[in-house]
Design an enzyme around this catalytic site. Sequence first.
Site, PDB file in Angstrom:
ATOM      1  N   GLU A  25      75.627  23.616  68.291  1.00 66.35           N
ATOM      2  CA  GLU A  25      74.717  23.803  69.436  1.00 66.35           C
ATOM      3  C   GLU A  25      75.477  23.845  70.759  1.00 66.35           C
ATOM      4  O   GLU A  25      76.639  23.433  70.838  1.00 66.35           O
ATOM      5  CB  GLU A  25      73.665  22.696  69.472  1.00 66.35           C
ATOM      6  CG  GLU A  25      74.223  21.303  69.726  1.00 66.35           C
ATOM      7  CD  GLU A  25      73.186  20.345  70.306  1.00 66.35           C
ATOM      8  OE1 GLU A  25      72.737  20.587  71.443  1.00 66.35           O
ATOM      9  OE2 GLU A  25      72.839  19.356  69.631  1.00 66.35           O
ATOM     10  N   LYS A  87      68.521  24.215  79.857  1.00 68.78           N
ATOM     11  CA  LYS A  87      68.387  23.623  78.519  1.00 68.78           C
ATOM     12  C   LYS A  87      67.221  24.339  77.832  1.00 68.78           C
ATOM     13  O   LYS A  87      66.084  24.262  78.297  1.00 68.78           O
ATOM     14  CB  LYS A  87      68.119  22.133  78.665  1.00 68.78           C
ATOM     15  CG  LYS A  87      67.884  21.395  77.364  1.00 68.78           C
ATOM     16  CD  LYS A  87      67.555  19.925  77.638  1.00 68.78           C
ATOM     17  CE  LYS A  87      66.663  19.358  76.559  1.00 68.78           C
ATOM     18  NZ  LYS A  87      65.987  18.133  76.966  1.00 68.78           N
ATOM     19  N   VAL A 107      68.900  21.417  69.487  1.00 69.38           N
ATOM     20  CA  VAL A 107      68.825  21.456  68.025  1.00 69.38           C
ATOM     21  C   VAL A 107      67.771  22.483  67.600  1.00 69.38           C
ATOM     22  O   VAL A 107      67.987  23.290  66.683  1.00 69.38           O
ATOM     23  CB  VAL A 107      68.507  20.049  67.463  1.00 69.38           C
ATOM     24  CG1 VAL A 107      68.138  20.115  65.984  1.00 69.38           C
ATOM     25  CG2 VAL A 107      69.705  19.121  67.670  1.00 69.38           C
ATOM     26  N   ASP A 139      55.643  12.091  74.324  1.00 71.01           N
ATOM     27  CA  ASP A 139      56.948  12.745  74.383  1.00 71.01           C
ATOM     28  C   ASP A 139      57.607  12.728  73.005  1.00 71.01           C
ATOM     29  O   ASP A 139      58.183  11.730  72.574  1.00 71.01           O
ATOM     30  CB  ASP A 139      57.837  12.044  75.426  1.00 71.01           C
ATOM     31  CG  ASP A 139      59.122  12.818  75.669  1.00 71.01           C
ATOM     32  OD1 ASP A 139      59.385  13.790  74.941  1.00 71.01           O
ATOM     33  OD2 ASP A 139      59.862  12.439  76.601  1.00 71.01           O
ATOM     34  N   SER A 141      60.129  15.222  70.678  1.00 72.37           N
ATOM     35  CA  SER A 141      61.001  16.394  70.767  1.00 72.37           C
ATOM     36  C   SER A 141      60.543  17.511  69.836  1.00 72.37           C
ATOM     37  O   SER A 141      60.144  17.273  68.686  1.00 72.37           O
ATOM     38  CB  SER A 141      62.427  16.002  70.398  1.00 72.37           C
ATOM     39  OG  SER A 141      63.251  17.148  70.369  1.00 72.37           O
ATOM     40  N   ALA A 142      60.676  18.729  70.334  1.00 74.56           N
ATOM     41  CA  ALA A 142      60.400  19.914  69.509  1.00 74.56           C
ATOM     42  C   ALA A 142      61.365  19.997  68.321  1.00 74.56           C
ATOM     43  O   ALA A 142      61.105  20.723  67.365  1.00 74.56           O
ATOM     44  CB  ALA A 142      60.498  21.178  70.360  1.00 74.56           C
ATOM     45  N   ASP A 143      62.465  19.239  68.377  1.00 73.26           N
ATOM     46  CA  ASP A 143      63.415  19.248  67.249  1.00 73.26           C
ATOM     47  C   ASP A 143      62.719  18.869  65.938  1.00 73.26           C
ATOM     48  O   ASP A 143      63.059  19.382  64.869  1.00 73.26           O
ATOM     49  CB  ASP A 143      64.559  18.247  67.479  1.00 73.26           C
ATOM     50  CG  ASP A 143      65.495  18.647  68.617  1.00 73.26           C
ATOM     51  OD1 ASP A 143      65.331  19.749  69.164  1.00 73.26           O
ATOM     52  OD2 ASP A 143      66.385  17.836  68.940  1.00 73.26           O
ATOM     53  N   LYS A 160      69.807   8.296  68.640  1.00 72.18           N
ATOM     54  CA  LYS A 160      70.048   7.160  69.536  1.00 72.18           C
ATOM     55  C   LYS A 160      68.778   6.350  69.680  1.00 72.18           C
ATOM     56  O   LYS A 160      67.674   6.897  69.638  1.00 72.18           O
ATOM     57  CB  LYS A 160      70.441   7.665  70.911  1.00 72.18           C
ATOM     58  CG  LYS A 160      71.760   8.372  70.929  1.00 72.18           C
ATOM     59  CD  LYS A 160      72.246   8.506  72.350  1.00 72.18           C
ATOM     60  CE  LYS A 160      73.572   9.231  72.389  1.00 72.18           C
ATOM     61  NZ  LYS A 160      73.420  10.682  72.519  1.00 72.18           N
TER      62      LYS A 160
HETATM   63  N1  PSU Z   1      70.294  13.491  71.610  1.00 78.99           N
HETATM   64  C1  PSU Z   1      71.573  13.154  71.698  1.00 78.99           C
HETATM   65  N2  PSU Z   1      72.437  14.052  72.209  1.00 78.99           N
HETATM   66  C2  PSU Z   1      72.029  15.298  72.630  1.00 78.99           C
HETATM   67  C3  PSU Z   1      70.663  15.642  72.516  1.00 78.99           C
HETATM   68  C4  PSU Z   1      69.834  14.715  72.007  1.00 78.99           C
HETATM   69  O1  PSU Z   1      71.956  12.064  71.326  1.00 78.99           O
HETATM   70  O2  PSU Z   1      72.842  16.091  73.115  1.00 78.99           O
HETATM   71  C5  PSU Z   1      70.222  17.021  72.944  1.00 78.99           C
HETATM   72  C6  PSU Z   1      70.155  17.953  71.726  1.00 78.99           C
HETATM   73  O3  PSU Z   1      70.443  19.268  72.145  1.00 78.99           O
HETATM   74  C7  PSU Z   1      68.701  17.834  71.338  1.00 78.99           C
HETATM   75  C8  PSU Z   1      68.037  17.746  72.663  1.00 78.99           C
HETATM   76  O4  PSU Z   1      68.233  18.915  70.562  1.00 78.99           O
HETATM   77  O5  PSU Z   1      68.892  16.940  73.454  1.00 78.99           O
HETATM   78  C9  PSU Z   1      66.643  17.146  72.572  1.00 78.99           C
HETATM   79  O6  PSU Z   1      66.024  17.229  73.830  1.00 78.99           O
HETATM   80  P1  PSU Z   1      64.479  16.861  73.956  1.00 78.99           P
HETATM   81  O7  PSU Z   1      64.406  15.387  73.661  1.00 78.99           O
HETATM   82  O8  PSU Z   1      64.121  17.187  75.367  1.00 78.99           O
HETATM   83  O9  PSU Z   1      63.755  17.680  72.933  1.00 78.99           O
HETATM   84 MN    MN Z   2      60.563  15.537  75.384  1.00 79.52          MN
END
Ligand code: PSU
Ligand code: MN
Length: 306
Positions: A25, A87, A107, A139, A141-143, A160
């Site tokens: 990524e 991002k 991701v 909140d 994540s879309a992941d 984390k």
């Molecule tokens: N968590 C980490 N390191 C990262 C990310 C998440 O420990 O670099 C990054 C990754 O690219 C992940 C994104 O896909 O943040 C998730 O962001 P969000 O929570 O806004 O979906």
């Molecule tokens: Mn989010």
Amino acid sequence: MNSYLSISEEVRQALSEGKPVVALESTIISHGMPYPQNVETALRVEQTIRDNGAVPATIAIIGGKLKAGCTKEEIEYLGKKGQAVIKASRRDLPVLIARREDGATTVTTTMMIAAMAGIRVFATGGIGGVHRGAETTMDISADLEELAQTPVMVICAGAKSILDLGLTLEYLETKGVPVIGYQTEELPAFYTRKSGFSVDYRIDSPKELAEAFKAKLDLGLKGGMLVTNPIPEQYSMPADVINKAIDEAVAEANRLGIHGKQTTPFLLAKIKDLTGGDSLDSNIQLVLNNARLAAKTAAELANLLK
Ligand code: PSU
Ligand code: MN
């Protein structure tokens, strides 16, 4: 294939010959680490994948093109531009592409572009998940949704504890995503090897990881598989040090009313400030560790799919 996708010559050739390819990524490059460590790490990760018998495909959006396989110059460009690169998660793609902008793939979007290109294995550091307090902020994540629908194996060091790890596992269970511990029964928590939560299955070799993923593909099950690979012992951080920094970062984010796509980058940057260079060093080492496992697993999978 679609006209927005641009696969590098090396990656295209490897895929057409059935050789192992590992996706990487770019949010980790532009938002996850400072320059120049971000570029150095990205190039080291690519080299580690080559040393372990696979071809690296760093994924990013450059000038509106979905790139599967970036050049050294493109990695340098993304690393220098840093936080100024947008991002890019799933919802960002239409407008970014129409405007021919650059985007750092999370991701989510790395999985999407990997799948479009035909890449099955992806190595990263940490994934997004269900945030602490999500019962009121929503909140998430879309992941997690991407893991539910896109057939790519994601090899990470767990998540984390900026996230609610218990709720993250519940969400993945609901969505039918297998959570595998590599040589462990316990979900690793990125900087530390332990979280107090169990994974669904322990798998001990790249070959068995590949076999499980192939079975998923053969069954026609949609979605990915999450492989969590603990940080090597010698680079793991003391749990009390890292947890204190995480608690402080989360409290500050709440105080400042940080929300939306800023939340994760804010927390990651804050933790880095609070722990100094130690967390950066651990971060680099765990990504290299994931790259090694991903390359070996991609090689096993390439054998099985021949
Ligand atoms: N968590 C980490 N390191 C990262 C990310 C998440 O420990 O670099 C990054 C990754 O690219 C992940 C994104 O896909 O943040 C998730 O962001 P969000 O929570 O806004 O979906
Ligand atoms: Mn989010």
